[in-house]
Design an enzyme around this catalytic site. Sequence first.
Site, PDB file in Angstrom:
ATOM      1  N   LYS A  76      78.476  28.561  25.178  1.00  0.00           N
ATOM      2  CA  LYS A  76      77.159  28.929  25.714  1.00  0.00           C
ATOM      3  C   LYS A  76      76.295  27.705  26.017  1.00  0.00           C
ATOM      4  O   LYS A  76      75.542  27.709  26.979  1.00  0.00           O
ATOM      5  CB  LYS A  76      76.421  29.827  24.725  1.00  0.00           C
ATOM      6  CG  LYS A  76      76.895  31.274  24.722  1.00  0.00           C
ATOM      7  CD  LYS A  76      75.981  32.080  23.811  1.00  0.00           C
ATOM      8  CE  LYS A  76      76.301  33.558  23.872  1.00  0.00           C
ATOM      9  NZ  LYS A  76      75.311  34.354  23.138  1.00  0.00           N
ATOM     10  N   ASP A 113      70.448  37.537  26.234  1.00  0.00           N
ATOM     11  CA  ASP A 113      70.434  37.996  24.834  1.00  0.00           C
ATOM     12  C   ASP A 113      69.076  38.600  24.442  1.00  0.00           C
ATOM     13  O   ASP A 113      69.018  39.646  23.793  1.00  0.00           O
ATOM     14  CB  ASP A 113      70.793  36.853  23.877  1.00  0.00           C
ATOM     15  CG  ASP A 113      72.274  36.516  23.922  1.00  0.00           C
ATOM     16  OD1 ASP A 113      73.074  37.388  24.314  1.00  0.00           O
ATOM     17  OD2 ASP A 113      72.634  35.374  23.563  1.00  0.00           O
TER      18      ASP A 113
END
Length: 286
Positions: A76, A113
């Site tokens: 990420k 997220d």
Amino acid sequence: LRTPYRTLSGTSRLAGVMGWPVSHSKSPRLHGYWLAKYGIDGCYMPLPVEPDNFQGALKSLRNLGFSGVNVTIPQKEMAMPECDELSDRARRIGAVNTVTFAKDGRMLGDNTDGFGFIENLRQEAPNIDFASGPAVVLGAGGASRAVLIALLDEGSPEIRITNRTRKRAEDLATEINDPRINVVNWPLDPASLADAALVVNTTSLGMVGQPKLEIDLEGLPQTALVTDIVYAPLITDLLAQAKKRGNQVVDGLGMLLHQARPGFHRWFGIDPEVTPELREFVLSPD
Ligand code: ATR
């Protein structure tokens, strides 16, 4: 000739999830469900890529005509510098979980997220008002960062963050630099819960195979909502304790499902629905 199998064509849209390992990822099952549900000519596959090969693999997927990819641990952070453009939230969270390959070849990085976290709570608790009172956030890792930024954007009046390693919480608060964030003791003092409207566990405690989260919810108002980003088990000890006291609880599976929506929307053209049937499908063995 009709085949009972769904086959790809030359115009099928391609996407997937890159990670190492990636075998545990529920994303292929999740996107596969939506592709079938909406009858989309597309494919979403697991893409196991060793960290050393990450940069090359990302460029190759673009050159192969992929629409985009999700990126998971440990890549990420690696995806950030590879992107030609970052969404505001990706820049602020400091990590990318959704990459879209634009027609002109540019790589667009996003982080969904925080969106998944908020959308899950909105769907499960439609009356939620993030501005109604303080939030207590347990943990100071990557997930916590996304949750903090999302809560600030939703107008949270105060966020109390607590972490085993206090320094990490302090560094996070300093970096985000918003006066509404206060670092409080770990373990929590009852006073930190006394007027809370929301309690969020972003640590890995309570997850299958991890130690239990030791927390006493005594003193938490009955009106507070309690949520956990852990979804295995679905009802963690934290949620069980909260439920027993009469607090509304929201499990973490929905965050995983909702965070996938923006990518699916961009790559396949439909903002997909998160339904009870999808939850069951994602949880059921392959
Ligand atoms: P993620 O990106 O999923 O948030 P992470 O960055 O590894 O993962 O963060 C894990 C979080 O769980 C941290 O807040 C961590 O606390 P520390 O910063 O003190 O390590 C917390 N955590 C993990 N195991 C823990 C344990 N046994 N006791 C207390 N906190 C724990």
